[in-house]
Design a protein around this motif. Structure first.
Motif, PDB file in Angstrom:
ATOM      1  N   GLY A   1      -2.601   2.924  -7.167  1.00 33.65           N
ATOM      2  CA  GLY A   1      -3.560   3.163  -8.238  1.00 33.65           C
ATOM      3  C   GLY A   1      -4.439   1.986  -8.240  1.00 33.65           C
ATOM      4  N   PHE A   2      -4.487   0.952  -7.329  1.00 34.43           N
ATOM      5  CA  PHE A   2      -5.297  -0.231  -7.081  1.00 34.43           C
ATOM      6  C   PHE A   2      -6.321  -0.203  -6.013  1.00 34.43           C
ATOM      7  N   TYR A   3      -7.564  -0.642  -6.450  1.00 34.00           N
ATOM      8  CA  TYR A   3      -8.646  -0.700  -5.669  1.00 34.00           C
ATOM      9  C   TYR A   3      -9.538  -1.772  -5.739  1.00 34.00           C
ATOM     10  N   ARG A   4     -10.016  -2.295  -4.610  1.00 36.04           N
ATOM     11  CA  ARG A   4     -10.745  -3.511  -4.717  1.00 36.04           C
ATOM     12  C   ARG A   4     -12.071  -3.270  -5.114  1.00 36.04           C
ATOM     13  N   VAL A   5     -12.485  -4.217  -6.077  1.00 31.39           N
ATOM     14  CA  VAL A   5     -13.725  -3.923  -6.932  1.00 31.39           C
ATOM     15  C   VAL A   5     -14.939  -4.299  -6.083  1.00 31.39           C
ATOM     16  N   TYR A   6     -15.010  -5.446  -5.857  1.00 33.52           N
ATOM     17  CA  TYR A   6     -16.240  -5.984  -4.974  1.00 33.52           C
ATOM     18  C   TYR A   6     -16.155  -6.005  -3.619  1.00 33.52           C
ATOM     19  N   THR A   7     -16.537  -5.030  -2.787  1.00 33.12           N
ATOM     20  CA  THR A   7     -16.157  -4.499  -1.433  1.00 33.12           C
ATOM     21  C   THR A   7     -17.064  -5.067  -0.715  1.00 33.12           C
ATOM     22  N   ASN A   8     -16.876  -5.301   0.668  1.00 34.98           N
ATOM     23  CA  ASN A   8     -17.888  -5.841   1.772  1.00 34.98           C
ATOM     24  C   ASN A   8     -18.716  -4.803   2.209  1.00 34.98           C
ATOM     25  N   ASN A   9     -19.573  -4.243   1.123  1.00 43.57           N
ATOM     26  CA  ASN A   9     -20.354  -3.203   1.466  1.00 43.57           C
ATOM     27  C   ASN A   9     -21.808  -3.746   1.395  1.00 43.57           C
ATOM     28  N   LYS A  10     -22.474  -3.800   2.387  1.00 41.64           N
ATOM     29  CA  LYS A  10     -23.947  -4.328   2.326  1.00 41.64           C
ATOM     30  C   LYS A  10     -24.914  -3.435   1.280  1.00 41.64           C
ATOM     31  N   LEU A  11     -24.652  -2.338   0.989  1.00 41.00           N
ATOM     32  CA  LEU A  11     -25.573  -1.667   0.174  1.00 41.00           C
ATOM     33  C   LEU A  11     -25.064  -1.768  -1.388  1.00 41.00           C
TER      34      LEU A  11
ATOM     35  N   TYR B   1      -8.692  -6.657  -7.635  1.00 38.73           N
ATOM     36  CA  TYR B   1      -8.300  -5.214  -7.266  1.00 38.73           C
ATOM     37  C   TYR B   1      -8.381  -4.816  -9.006  1.00 38.73           C
ATOM     38  N   SER B   2      -8.608  -3.428  -9.264  1.00 40.35           N
ATOM     39  CA  SER B   2      -8.546  -2.977 -10.354  1.00 40.35           C
ATOM     40  C   SER B   2      -7.580  -1.548 -10.317  1.00 40.35           C
TER      41      SER B   2
ATOM     42  N   ARG C   1      -5.102  -6.461   5.203  1.00 39.36           N
ATOM     43  CA  ARG C   1      -5.147  -5.102   5.819  1.00 39.36           C
ATOM     44  C   ARG C   1      -4.059  -4.231   5.215  1.00 39.36           C
ATOM     45  N   TRP C   2      -2.847  -5.028   4.957  1.00 43.33           N
ATOM     46  CA  TRP C   2      -1.714  -3.930   4.001  1.00 43.33           C
ATOM     47  C   TRP C   2      -2.369  -3.547   2.661  1.00 43.33           C
ATOM     48  N   MET C   3      -3.082  -4.405   1.923  1.00 45.43           N
ATOM     49  CA  MET C   3      -3.752  -4.023   0.776  1.00 45.43           C
ATOM     50  C   MET C   3      -4.776  -2.925   1.174  1.00 45.43           C
ATOM     51  N   ASP C   4      -5.539  -2.996   2.014  1.00 44.11           N
ATOM     52  CA  ASP C   4      -6.462  -1.613   2.458  1.00 44.11           C
ATOM     53  C   ASP C   4      -5.695  -0.524   2.575  1.00 44.11           C
ATOM     54  N   GLU C   5      -4.618  -0.609   3.173  1.00 44.06           N
ATOM     55  CA  GLU C   5      -3.744   0.719   3.627  1.00 44.06           C
ATOM     56  C   GLU C   5      -2.956   1.077   2.491  1.00 44.06           C
ATOM     57  N   ASN C   6      -2.557   0.082   1.495  1.00 42.03           N
ATOM     58  CA  ASN C   6      -1.461   0.687   0.468  1.00 42.03           C
ATOM     59  C   ASN C   6      -1.806   0.597  -0.846  1.00 42.03           C
ATOM     60  N   ALA C   7      -2.760  -0.458  -1.301  1.00 39.98           N
ATOM     61  CA  ALA C   7      -3.144  -0.609  -2.673  1.00 39.98           C
ATOM     62  C   ALA C   7      -3.487   0.554  -3.591  1.00 39.98           C
ATOM     63  N   HIS C   8      -4.138   1.661  -2.952  1.00 37.57           N
ATOM     64  CA  HIS C   8      -4.593   3.028  -3.572  1.00 37.57           C
ATOM     65  C   HIS C   8      -3.351   3.738  -3.783  1.00 37.57           C
ATOM     66  N   LYS C   9      -2.384   3.796  -3.151  1.00 38.46           N
ATOM     67  CA  LYS C   9      -1.166   4.391  -3.380  1.00 38.46           C
ATOM     68  C   LYS C   9      -0.549   4.041  -4.876  1.00 38.46           C
TER      69      LYS C   9
END
Length: 239
Positions: free
Chosen positions: A164-174, A185-186, A154-162
């Motif tokens: 420059g880091f983004y989760r690569v393989y998201t929990n997106n069914k599409l 993270y990338s 949850r902390w990473m979801d809220e802060n990583a982008h600040k």
């Protein structure tokens, strides 16, 4: 007063056109410098070339390394000690991981084709891993405390982008390709131009020329599907 004002306008117009030319030259120079800044060779993109790295126990490109250090300090203030499980991996390192997993599934009774598909649930084919770029990190924290893993995610979801880091393989069914990875993270500022240059590579030729277990199934169609589903099956923010 009015005559003086218009006179100044006429003078400024002459200067204005000179300024336009100077701006054009400057923008062209900056664009050229930026393009050069983000130029990578084929070997660097597939994990067989030399990049400049920072770090001891793990290695990243300098900009990504410094950004990660800032994020780790911020996390520590909030009670999380970020641990780097994996960062840069060259082709041979990725190949060892691939071979180990492939052999494990073969020993469990899977066919060669089934073993390839099982490995691909979480592991990239050597030469196609984003970990070759020095922009990727697999992260964890102290999971000994109850619910600490969920809190950290949850902390990473809220802060990583600040940072420059983004989760690569998201929990997106599409999303197609690899399974969801909460830990990968990338660093977008570097990985995005690297991916754009990776598009231009002839992946069919590259993979067919490598000695990789299970590569007898790497047909042109298989590689093209793999590129679309796995290589490009990532977080939209990383395009």
């Amino acid at each position: 007063m009015i005559i003086y004002y218009f006179r100044n306008i006429m003078i400024s117009k002459k200067s204005f056109f000179r300024l336009i030319i100077l701006c054009f030259v400057f923008i062209s120079f900056v664009g050229f410098s930026q393009n050069n800044k983000f130029q990578y060779s084929k070997n660097q993109l597939i994990g067989r070339g030399n990049l400049k790295f920072y770090g001891n126990s793990y290695k990243l490109q300098k900009e990504a390394y410094l950004a990660l250090q800032k994020m780790m300090k911020s996390a520590k203030k909030d009670g999380f000690s970020i641990k780097v499980v994996s960062a840069y991996r060259n082709f041979n390192h990725q190949n060892r991981i691939w071979n180990r997993k492939y052999t494990k599934f073969i020993n469990q009774g899977y066919s060669s084709k089934q073993a390839v598909n099982k490995v691909l649930e979480y592991t990239a084919i050597p030469g196609t891993s984003r970990h070759h770029w020095g922009t990727e990190v697999d992260l964890s924290t102290d999971y000994s405390l109850e619910n600490n893993k969920a809190k950290f995610v949850r902390w990473m979801d809220e802060n990583a982008h600040k940072y420059g880091f983004y989760r690569v393989y998201t929990n997106n069914k599409l999303r197609d390709g690899y399974n969801y990875e909460s830990w990968h993270y990338s660093y977008r500022n570097l990985s995005k131009p690297m991916l754009q240059q990776y598009y231009k590579l002839n992946l069919v030729q590259i993979l067919k020329n490598q000695k990789i277990k299970g590569s007898q199934f790497f047909t042109t169609q298989f590689i093209n599907n793999y590129f679309q589903n796995n290589v490009l099956g990532i977080n939209d923010y990383l395009y």
